[in-house]
Design an enzyme around this catalytic site. Structure first.
Site, PDB file in Angstrom:
ATOM      1  N   LYS A 103       0.821  -1.211   0.000  1.00 39.08           N
ATOM      2  CA  LYS A 103       0.000   0.000   0.000  1.00 39.08           C
ATOM      3  C   LYS A 103       0.857   1.265   0.000  1.00 39.08           C
ATOM      4  O   LYS A 103       2.026   1.264   0.388  1.00 39.08           O
ATOM      5  CB  LYS A 103      -0.946   0.006   1.208  1.00 39.08           C
ATOM      6  N   ARG A 137      -4.734 -10.046   3.034  1.00 32.61           N
ATOM      7  CA  ARG A 137      -4.732 -10.108   1.572  1.00 32.61           C
ATOM      8  C   ARG A 137      -3.381  -9.585   1.116  1.00 32.61           C
ATOM      9  O   ARG A 137      -2.985  -8.467   1.484  1.00 32.61           O
ATOM     10  CB  ARG A 137      -5.880  -9.253   1.014  1.00 32.61           C
TER      11      ARG A 137
END
Length: 166
Positions: A103, A137
């Site tokens: 991210k 995830r």
């Protein structure tokens, strides 16, 4: 499995589809802007709202997984606070999923492009599990399975099958 990044808020019919088909659903916290009075209570309130939609539609509780939305309508500081305070979300009583892999928060902290965020992802995955995440995830599956197993061994007393403490 349905992964609804708006937690039934964007499409009210989706909750009925999930209920009628009996598939598991990942319900994510999300909102139009990254503005919060108090991040964790606000995320909890948002997740309670999507849970009420799920319950009203008849979605089985055993099919619900909650995602606090790391990286979705949250600043980098919000994301870091979310990881620090993740145990507070356990009060909702549902399995938690976090998607922290590669991210932008990791990139901003470490000053790295997306394809060089393996170590930062590993740290975020370990902290997610330590904070109570049941599912993570990830992109780099082999490496993150190793991180998850080691973290589970430390935090949850997990051991591989055939374990012998010699």
């Amino acid at each position: 499995m349905v992964n609804d990044v708006w937690g039934f808020l964007a499409d009210a019919a989706m909750a009925r589809v999930v209920a009628n088909t009996g598939v598991p659903a990942i319900l994510m916290h999300n909102q139009p802007q990254a503005q919060y009075q108090d991040l964790i209570p606000d995320v909890i309130a948002g997740l309670e709202r999507v849970l009420s939609i799920a319950h009203a539609a008849g979605v089985s509780e055993r099919h619900i997984i909650l995602d606090p939305g790391f990286g979705f309508s949250k600043t980098a500081d919000h994301n870091l606070e979310l990881l620090r305070r993740l145990p507070e979300l356990r009060s909702l009583g549902f399995p938690l999923l976090l998607g922290v892999s590669r991210k932008s928060t990791i990139g901003r902290i470490l000053g790295l492009p997306e394809n060089e965020r393996l170590e930062g992802t590993a740290a975020a995955v370990a902290m997610s599990i330590a904070g109570g995440a049941d599912i993570v995830r990830v992109h780099d599956v082999k490496e993150m399975v190793r991180v998850a197993r080691m973290t589970d061994a430390i935090v949850r007393d997990w051991r591989p099958s055939g374990w012998s403490n010699l």
